[in-house]
Design an enzyme around this catalytic site. Structure first.
Site, PDB file in Angstrom:
ATOM      1  CG  HIS A   1      -1.850   0.721   1.513  1.00 59.29           C
ATOM      2  ND1 HIS A   1      -3.461   1.100   1.009  1.00 59.29           N
ATOM      3  CD2 HIS A   1      -1.445   2.354   2.315  1.00 59.29           C
ATOM      4  CE1 HIS A   1      -3.736   3.044   1.330  1.00 59.29           C
ATOM      5  NE2 HIS A   1      -2.262   3.394   1.874  1.00 59.29           N
TER       6      HIS A   1
ATOM      7  CG  ASP B   1      -9.388  -1.487  -2.283  1.00 60.99           C
ATOM      8  OD1 ASP B   1      -8.921  -1.529  -1.364  1.00 60.99           O
ATOM      9  OD2 ASP B   1      -8.394  -0.389  -1.905  1.00 60.99           O
TER      10      ASP B   1
END
Lengths: 179, 310, 425
Positions: C180, C306
């Protein structure tokens, strides 16, 4: 629908009526001491200036003129959607102890005059309030009566009375519209 | 011209004509505060709730006086006394207030867009008294009213706005309002406090130096600098800020003679504005406060008629 | 029951296959693929004329919220949403409660998914204990328990030294590292993309450099440690460029983007729509074009959703208070098919990014229709039109910016291990 307009008072007639009202105001108030004129927006303002001119001519002294916009005092404000534009109220003198002559062009239901009187009271405590109108067309909804009337014109509720002013805001004529 | 919005959330979504109408009405309202009996019966029977999630004496008082001069019943709820402290959501607070049947809510909230959120969910009118870093429409209007009153028109004015533009809702509302009314806005401030793309918000130019913004300006509006911004990433010290972006008499001289000096308050004297200027002949800061009441009367009046939802 | 899928356009990039073929499924595996296969007795026949038949789609980035946050989603509802969206496999991120940093949590997810899940669930374990960015998690144990990758998704590994060691350790343990990539210092408490729209709305911005700088750091660390790295949810022009250049010089970097990053811009935030609030934030039109170009030239290997379910109470708030994230499992396929319509990708390339490549990156034996492979198959009607409606979504949460939007293309059958787990209708 076609609208039909009839002139009920021409220029000469309007001028005569205003001159007569000016004399009546002087007679009733015994001159111009403590006298002020307040025109109701917008036609009444122009007429108040006309009357003030005549009074000054006769008495050789100026009479104060103010103007009042009654929008904020309307009794139908809660049902107006959207609300109406608000004009300026200009009374650059105290009304305390004054003899106020309210001036309007057409007297109809009396509601405008009620609102204007409430507005006057918020500016102080006048000695008295009088009412001058160019036309009284009847159909009163409140116990209100004019002290000075240019002309009484019986009308039906559907009709409309208009006072036309020229570019210098001088009254030209009064006409009646029938729908 | 009539005003058709249920709410006043900002100046961005008003047209020039609507802004003019609000200003014209404010001009008419101003006279009421000069009377012996400072009250008209217009909003008799209406309830105006001041819901303030951020402390603000000035704006809240001004709205309260405005509502009272229009004869509305007013109620003040501040965050410290409200259920918000107990974790209640804005949505629940709003619904609870709605159950009490208010007509208008005047809200101040620290989060940008909180008013948009509220307005979509309630039937009463929402008037924005400042949302986060977004808009402060009543301040923008009172600033414009003051400029118009003193200078006759907004069209073609050069207005300098100096200070922390990034965090300023006052700057945004003024930019939206002024540029719609034909003024040109010149911004100046530390490079860390000029937000990206701000020149695209309207007829706006960003100046590197304060003197470029102030030169030949008709109006110089100083913004309040939050003292807590110094010493972090955005500003070194207030001393340096004041040197480069504080309004002194020397800087005022660069502007047009008769320039209006404005400040939304509260002022940090000696930081963004020196006392000689704040209290000097060009300052219209107290007129701004006076006009604030008239502008807020106008806003309350125009939403009181109801109308279609935005 | 055995299944015969007849007459569809079969696309399998793993075999470089694209043609009108029939597929026979028996005992949970692909038993045959060819022209004019005939159905024996008791075989279910799916008429796939006009349909597209692909290896089961794989979403390598979802949040199933189970364990601990089941009020948002759980393994049952999340995998049903996946099946409805045409996905036969999902990789679920470890930011659950507790964080999936142990084989106990991994074991729970795998067991529950096997017992009650509609599709295959491949857990992703944490890089650091509790995803706190302080101590490495037991990656060996996690891999043995069934994790296919490690990630502290939702948070970056901020400490560069720890990041370096985590990459080295993951490489040694043979487990994929999913990054991330976000510089928290630069992102600050931003709420949307930094730029004109943020200025206009008075919202604090998250600048693109927060993503680009972190992506660059992670790519350099992967290069330095010679470790594979997968960059999650790429949203900026700069990140695409950094990854493109890294790939060109041989860095073992792969990456994914999400449908909202090639469909929406920061403009969707106007009106303070909290369903347009996610991290990374929606960017500019220029970024959207760069993402499309990255998909087209293969810089971006995968499309992942996501999928981030949140309860209405966490979204129906003032913008700054609303949580980041949107659901995506049930809208990914039509939004991605729009890329084909717009000639950004051909269908083969799209299937590669939604099935073949995710399988390869995660190292799972899925993503192909080869004879003998596990029969995970998606049948798609590319022309079906439908409207996204909250009440019809299988996901427990409804936080989608696409509510009310008309979509073209939808799943007609989702087959997992030879069983129909979703059928449109």
């Amino acid at each position: 629908m076609k609208t039909e307009a009839t002139v009920i008072l021409d220029g000469v007639g309007v001028r005569r009526a205003l001159t007569r009202i000016a004399h009546e105001i002087l007679e009733r108030n015994k001159g111009i001491t403590d006298l002020v004129l307040v025109g109701i927006r917008t036609g009444g303002i122009h007429l108040a200036h006309e009357l003030a001119g005549r009074l000054e001519e006769i008495e050789r002294a100026p009479v104060p003129v103010g103007s009042v916009d009654i929008t904020l005092y309307r009794d139908d404000i809660r049902t107006q959607t959207p609300v109406l534009p608000v004009g300026k109220t200009e009374i650059p003198f105290s009304l305390e102890g004054k003899r106020v002559v309210l001036v309007d062009d057409v007297l109809f239901t009396g509601r405008t005059i009620r609102a204007a009187m409430d507005a006057m009271m918020d500016h102080g405590r006048p000695q008295c309030i009088q009412l001058a109108v160019l036309i009284d067309r009847g159909h009163r909804e409140l116990p209100i009566r004019a002290d000075f009337v240019g002309r009484n014109v019986p009308t039906s509720r559907k009709e409309n009375i208009q006072v036309r002013f020229d570019e210098a805001n001088r009254p030209v004529e009064v006409f009646l519209e029938k729908n | 011209m009539v005003f058709k919005h249920k709410d006043i959330l900002g100046l961005q979504n008003l047209t020039a004509e609507e802004i003019e109408l609000l200003l014209n009405t404010a001009d008419s309202m101003k006279e009421i505060s000069k009377r012996e009996i400072k009250k008209v019966p217009t909003l008799r029977g209406k309830t105006v709730v001041n819901l303030f999630f951020e402390p603000s004496t000035r704006t809240r008082t001004s709205f309260e006086i405005a509502a009272k001069r229009l004869s509305a019943d007013t109620l003040n709820i501040s965050a410290s006394t409200s259920a918000v402290q107990k974790g209640e959501t804005l949505s629940d607070t709003a619904r609870n207030i709605e159950a009490m049947k208010p007509d208008i809510i005047v809200m101040r909230h620290a989060i940008s867009g909180a008013h948009h959120y509220l307005a979509k969910r309630v039937s009463y009118s929402v008037v924005n008294a400042g949302d986060g870093q977004h808009e402060h429409p009543s301040q923008g209007l009172l600033d414009m009213m003051t400029m118009r009153e003193k200078l006759g028109t907004l069209e073609g004015l050069k207005v300098a706005i100096v200070g922390d533009i990034t965090h300023s809702r006052v700057a945004r509302s003024n930019i939206y309002g002024l540029t719609k009314m034909g003024a040109k806005v010149f911004l100046a401030g530390p490079p860390t406090l000029i937000p990206p793309g701000v020149e695209r918000l309207g007829n706006v130019a960003v100046c590197g130096r304060m003197r470029d913004a102030v030169e030949d300006a008709d109006v110089v509006m100083m913004l309040r600098i939050q003292l807590e911004r110094q010493g972090k990433a955005l500003l070194p010290t207030m001393r340096e800020y004041s040197r480069y972006f504080g309004l002194s008499e020397d800087v005022v001289k660069l502007a047009k003679p008769g320039v209006l000096v404005m400040h939304p308050g509260p002022m940090n004297r000696g930081v963004e504005i020196c006392s000689d200027v704040a209290d000097g002949p060009n300052s219209v800061i107290l007129e701004q406060v006076e006009n604030g009441v008239a502008v807020r009367m106008s806003m309350l009046y125009h939403v009181s008629g109801g109308g279609p939802t935005e | 029951m055995d299944i015969l899928i007849k007459g569809g356009r079969v696309i399998d990039p793993a075999q470089e296959l694209d043609g009108k073929l029939d597929i026979l499924v028996a005992d949970g595996r692909i038993a045959g693929i060819g022209k004019k296969l005939t159905a024996g007795k008791g075989i279910e026949v799916i008429d796939a004329r006009g349909m597209i038949v692909t290896p089961g789609l794989i979403d390598m980035h979802v949040h199933l919220r189970d364990p601990g946050l089941e009020y948002k989603e759980d393994i049952v509802t999340g995998t049903r949403a996946a099946a409805a969206g045409g996905f036969t496999s999902v990789a679920c991120m470890p930011n659950t409660k507790p964080v999936n940093d142990s084989k106990a949590v991994t074991g729970y997810i795998i067991a529950k998914a096997a017992a009650e899940g509609a599709v295959n669930v491949f857990p992703v374990g944490a890089v650091t204990q509790g995803s706190k960015g302080e101590h490495l998690a037991e990656m060996g144990d996690l891999k043995e328990a069934g994790c296919v990758a490690v990630s502290d998704d939702g948070r970056p590994v901020t400490n560069p030294e720890l990041m370096r060691r985590a990459l080295e350790y993951a490489k040694g343990m043979g487990i994929l590292f999913i990054s991330h990539a976000e510089d928290l210092g630069l992102a600050g408490d931003g709420q949307m993309n930094d730029g004109f729209t943020a200025t206009e709305l008075g919202l604090k911005g998250i600048p693109w450099v927060a993503e680009d700088a972190a992506t660059a750091r992670d790519v350099f660390l992967a290069e330095f440690t010679d470790s594979p790295i997968h960059i999650a949810h790429v949203s900026t022009k700069g990140a695409v460029r950094i990854i493109r250049e890294a790939k060109a010089r041989g860095v073992k970097v792969t990456c994914e983007t999400a449908p909202h990053y090639f469909t929406l811009t920061e403009n969707a935030v106007r009106g303070y729509d909290t369903n347009a609030k996610m991290n990374p934030p929606l960017r500019t039109a220029e970024d959207v074009e760069a993402i499309k170009a990255g998909l087209a030239d293969g810089t971006i290997d995968a499309i992942a959703t996501d999928h981030a379910p949140h309860h209405l109470d966490e979204k129906d708030l003032e913008f700054a208070l609303a949580l980041n994230g949107i659901i995506g499992l049930e809208t990914s396929l039509p939004l991605s098919l729009a890329l084909v319509e717009a000639k950004v990708l051909d269908l083969d390339a799209l299937v590669a990014r939604m099935s073949t490549n995710p399988a390869r990156i995660l190292g799972i034996d899925r993503g192909t229709l080869a004879q003998g492979a596990v029969a995970d198959i998606t049948v798609i009607d590319p022309d079906a039109r439908w409207t996204v409606e909250a009440e019809k979504l299988a996901s427990r949460s409804k936080n989608s910016p696409f509510l009310g939007r008309e979509m073209k293309g939808r799943t007609t059958y989702t087959i997992v291990g030879g069983k129909v787990v979703y059928k449109a209708g």
